[in-house]
Design a protein around this motif. Structure first.
Motif, PDB file in Angstrom:
ATOM      1  N   ASP A  79       0.820  -1.212   0.000  1.00 50.54           N
ATOM      2  CA  ASP A  79       0.000   0.000   0.000  1.00 50.54           C
ATOM      3  C   ASP A  79       0.856   1.266   0.000  1.00 50.54           C
ATOM      4  OD1 ASP A  79      -2.206  -1.659   0.023  1.00 50.54           O
ATOM      5  OD2 ASP A  79      -2.620  -1.377   2.154  1.00 50.54           O
ATOM      6  N   TYR A  80       2.000   1.224   0.682  1.00 51.53           N
ATOM      7  CA  TYR A  80       2.880   2.393   0.674  1.00 51.53           C
ATOM      8  C   TYR A  80       3.292   2.724  -0.760  1.00 51.53           C
ATOM      9  CZ  TYR A  80       6.539   5.735   1.608  1.00 51.53           C
ATOM     10  OH  TYR A  80       7.285   6.886   1.607  1.00 51.53           O
ATOM     11  N   CYS A  81       3.846   1.745  -1.462  1.00 53.43           N
ATOM     12  CA  CYS A  81       4.343   1.999  -2.816  1.00 53.43           C
ATOM     13  C   CYS A  81       3.205   2.246  -3.800  1.00 53.43           C
ATOM     14  CB  CYS A  81       5.241   0.853  -3.267  1.00 53.43           C
ATOM     15  SG  CYS A  81       6.800   0.799  -2.333  1.00 53.43           S
ATOM     16  N   LEU A  82       2.090   1.589  -3.616  1.00 53.06           N
ATOM     17  CA  LEU A  82       0.939   1.845  -4.466  1.00 53.06           C
ATOM     18  C   LEU A  82       0.504   3.303  -4.313  1.00 53.06           C
ATOM     19  CD1 LEU A  82      -0.985   0.455  -6.440  1.00 53.06           C
ATOM     20  CD2 LEU A  82      -2.435  -0.102  -4.489  1.00 53.06           C
ATOM     21  N   SER A  83       0.496   3.796  -3.093  1.00 58.13           N
ATOM     22  CA  SER A  83       0.097   5.180  -2.831  1.00 58.13           C
ATOM     23  C   SER A  83       1.066   6.168  -3.468  1.00 58.13           C
ATOM     24  CB  SER A  83       0.010   5.430  -1.322  1.00 58.13           C
ATOM     25  OG  SER A  83      -0.968   4.591  -0.734  1.00 58.13           O
ATOM     26  N   VAL A  84       2.366   5.937  -3.272  1.00 58.36           N
ATOM     27  CA  VAL A  84       3.351   6.867  -3.815  1.00 58.36           C
ATOM     28  C   VAL A  84       3.310   6.886  -5.339  1.00 58.36           C
ATOM     29  CG1 VAL A  84       5.425   5.409  -3.964  1.00 58.36           C
ATOM     30  CG2 VAL A  84       5.664   7.774  -3.465  1.00 58.36           C
ATOM     31  N   HIS A  85       3.175   5.720  -5.959  1.00 65.34           N
ATOM     32  CA  HIS A  85       3.223   5.691  -7.422  1.00 65.34           C
ATOM     33  C   HIS A  85       1.902   6.111  -8.060  1.00 65.34           C
ATOM     34  CE1 HIS A  85       7.320   4.551  -7.668  1.00 65.34           C
ATOM     35  NE2 HIS A  85       7.123   3.631  -6.737  1.00 65.34           N
ATOM     36  N   ALA A  86       0.796   5.954  -7.385  1.00 64.75           N
ATOM     37  CA  ALA A  86      -0.455   6.521  -7.895  1.00 64.75           C
ATOM     38  C   ALA A  86      -0.357   8.042  -7.876  1.00 64.75           C
ATOM     39  CB  ALA A  86      -1.640   6.044  -7.057  1.00 64.75           C
ATOM     40  N   PHE A  87       0.205   8.576  -6.798  1.00 64.88           N
ATOM     41  CA  PHE A  87       0.379  10.024  -6.689  1.00 64.88           C
ATOM     42  C   PHE A  87       1.349  10.529  -7.760  1.00 64.88           C
ATOM     43  CE2 PHE A  87       2.398  13.855  -5.059  1.00 64.88           C
ATOM     44  CZ  PHE A  87       1.307  14.608  -4.658  1.00 64.88           C
ATOM     45  N   ARG A  88       2.539   9.930  -7.820  1.00 69.03           N
ATOM     46  CA  ARG A  88       3.548  10.382  -8.791  1.00 69.03           C
ATOM     47  C   ARG A  88       3.095  10.136 -10.232  1.00 69.03           C
ATOM     48  NH1 ARG A  88       8.673  11.524  -7.756  1.00 69.03           N
ATOM     49  NH2 ARG A  88       9.403  10.299  -9.539  1.00 69.03           N
ATOM     50  N   LEU A 164      10.764  -3.484   1.430  1.00 69.27           N
ATOM     51  CA  LEU A 164      11.232  -2.655   2.540  1.00 69.27           C
ATOM     52  C   LEU A 164      10.068  -1.932   3.206  1.00 69.27           C
ATOM     53  CD1 LEU A 164      13.474  -1.523   4.293  1.00 69.27           C
ATOM     54  CD2 LEU A 164      13.834   0.256   2.551  1.00 69.27           C
ATOM     55  N   ALA A 165       9.192  -1.346   2.411  1.00 71.57           N
ATOM     56  CA  ALA A 165       8.048  -0.623   2.977  1.00 71.57           C
ATOM     57  C   ALA A 165       7.157  -1.552   3.789  1.00 71.57           C
ATOM     58  CB  ALA A 165       7.238   0.044   1.863  1.00 71.57           C
ATOM     59  N   THR A 166       6.976  -2.762   3.309  1.00 69.88           N
ATOM     60  CA  THR A 166       6.130  -3.722   4.015  1.00 69.88           C
ATOM     61  C   THR A 166       6.819  -4.241   5.270  1.00 69.88           C
ATOM     62  OG1 THR A 166       5.051  -4.338   1.944  1.00 69.88           O
ATOM     63  CG2 THR A 166       4.864  -5.897   3.764  1.00 69.88           C
ATOM     64  N   ALA A 167       8.080  -4.615   5.154  1.00 69.85           N
ATOM     65  CA  ALA A 167       8.811  -5.141   6.314  1.00 69.85           C
ATOM     66  C   ALA A 167       8.924  -4.103   7.426  1.00 69.85           C
ATOM     67  CB  ALA A 167      10.203  -5.603   5.890  1.00 69.85           C
ATOM     68  N   ALA A 168       9.138  -2.841   7.049  1.00 66.37           N
ATOM     69  CA  ALA A 168       9.317  -1.774   8.031  1.00 66.37           C
ATOM     70  C   ALA A 168       7.997  -1.192   8.526  1.00 66.37           C
ATOM     71  CB  ALA A 168      10.174  -0.662   7.436  1.00 66.37           C
ATOM     72  N   ARG A 169       6.909  -1.532   7.846  1.00 71.30           N
ATOM     73  CA  ARG A 169       5.594  -0.933   8.147  1.00 71.30           C
ATOM     74  C   ARG A 169       5.691   0.592   8.156  1.00 71.30           C
ATOM     75  NH1 ARG A 169       4.103  -4.886  12.933  1.00 71.30           N
ATOM     76  NH2 ARG A 169       3.611  -6.733  11.719  1.00 71.30           N
ATOM     77  N   ILE A 170       6.202   1.098   7.069  1.00 70.72           N
ATOM     78  CA  ILE A 170       6.417   2.544   6.942  1.00 70.72           C
ATOM     79  C   ILE A 170       5.080   3.264   6.871  1.00 70.72           C
ATOM     80  CG2 ILE A 170       7.381   4.339   5.445  1.00 70.72           C
ATOM     81  CD1 ILE A 170       9.483   2.281   4.563  1.00 70.72           C
ATOM     82  N   ASP A 171       4.967   4.351   7.625  1.00 64.50           N
ATOM     83  CA  ASP A 171       3.768   5.180   7.575  1.00 64.50           C
ATOM     84  C   ASP A 171       3.635   5.787   6.182  1.00 64.50           C
ATOM     85  OD1 ASP A 171       3.112   4.714  10.249  1.00 64.50           O
ATOM     86  OD2 ASP A 171       4.265   6.448  10.940  1.00 64.50           O
ATOM     87  N   VAL A 172       2.441   5.702   5.603  1.00 64.34           N
ATOM     88  CA  VAL A 172       2.181   6.234   4.270  1.00 64.34           C
ATOM     89  C   VAL A 172       2.118   7.750   4.353  1.00 64.34           C
ATOM     90  CG1 VAL A 172       0.570   6.259   2.323  1.00 64.34           C
ATOM     91  CG2 VAL A 172       0.972   4.131   3.582  1.00 64.34           C
ATOM     92  N   ASP A 173       2.985   8.402   3.587  1.00 64.25           N
ATOM     93  CA  ASP A 173       3.033   9.863   3.581  1.00 64.25           C
ATOM     94  C   ASP A 173       2.519  10.442   2.264  1.00 64.25           C
ATOM     95  OD1 ASP A 173       5.299   8.726   2.437  1.00 64.25           O
ATOM     96  OD2 ASP A 173       6.724  10.050   3.413  1.00 64.25           O
ATOM     97  N   TRP A 174       1.635   9.734   1.627  1.00 62.73           N
ATOM     98  CA  TRP A 174       0.989  10.121   0.375  1.00 62.73           C
ATOM     99  C   TRP A 174      -0.501   9.850   0.549  1.00 62.73           C
ATOM    100  CZ3 TRP A 174       4.729  11.892  -2.869  1.00 62.73           C
ATOM    101  CH2 TRP A 174       6.023  11.482  -2.604  1.00 62.73           C
ATOM    102  N   PRO A 175      -1.351  10.352  -0.322  1.00 64.76           N
ATOM    103  CA  PRO A 175      -2.767   9.973  -0.221  1.00 64.76           C
ATOM    104  C   PRO A 175      -2.878   8.442  -0.300  1.00 64.76           C
ATOM    105  CG  PRO A 175      -2.510  11.819  -1.721  1.00 64.76           C
ATOM    106  CD  PRO A 175      -1.120  11.336  -1.394  1.00 64.76           C
ATOM    107  N   LEU A 176      -3.495   7.854   0.706  1.00 69.02           N
ATOM    108  CA  LEU A 176      -3.520   6.406   0.859  1.00 69.02           C
ATOM    109  C   LEU A 176      -4.360   5.720  -0.226  1.00 69.02           C
ATOM    110  CD1 LEU A 176      -2.804   3.849   2.471  1.00 69.02           C
ATOM    111  CD2 LEU A 176      -4.844   4.300   3.872  1.00 69.02           C
TER     112      LEU A 176
END
Length: 181
Positions: A79-88, A164-176
């Protein structure tokens, strides 16, 4: 809550500060993913190098790179990378929201972009063990061997960031955006 420390650009010094400056230059922001990568400056440096070279010297356009990233994030449930790449993809690479949604499913109206996504999907699903027919189909669609290698590089780079985003459970900083949407 993140499982790995996120470095703060505002208090970073030395190599970390320089890498955060380079991150901001390359991406326009310092996202949480880069803050986690900064735990290993060599990882952040390698990531920035790969992203920069692929975007400035590679033959695949930004919109095709974002389509690959969307497909890979969807396949990996990131979801982190999906959010960032949908935004970008929709804000900087010129994809419409409909094109971004279709890319998640490995679809594109443009036959060449569709061939790229077919190849990328096969790579992700088969963990790189692409069949001869899949490579032949990519070549029939007009992809050169160099472009095929670039597709592999984009897939690999995105698998890395997804994991990395999944393993680290990085907070999503883009529109989710969730892979289940």
């Amino acid at each position: 809550m993140p499982r790995l420390h996120t470095a703060e650009p505002e208090i970073a010094t030395g190599q970390a500060a320089a890498l955060f400056t380079a991150t901001h230059r390359a991406l326009g922001v310092v996202p949480n993913l880069a803050r986690v990568m900064a735990n290993s400056p060599s990882v952040l440096k390698g990531y920035l190098g790969a992203v920069t070279v692929l975007s400035t010297e590679g033959t695949l356009s930004a919109d095709v790179g974002e389509r690959i990233a969307l497909l890979v994030a969807q396949e990996n449930g990131s979801d982190y990378c999906l959010s960032v790449h949908a935004f970008r993809g929709t804000r900087t690479a010129g994809l419409s929201a409909a094109e971004a949604t279709r890319a998640r499913r490995g679809e594109a109206d443009d036959p060449w972009a569709a061939a790229v996504l077919d190849l990328a999907a096969a790579m992700v699903r088969d963990r790189g063990a692409v069949a001869d027919e899949q490579l032949a189909a990519a070549r029939r669609a007009g992809l050169s061997d160099g472009q095929i290698v670039e597709v592999v590089a984009h897939v690999a780079l995105n698998v890395f960031t997804n994991y990395l985003a999944t393993a680290a459970r990085i907070d999503v900083d883009w529109p989710l955006l969730r892979h289940t949407d």
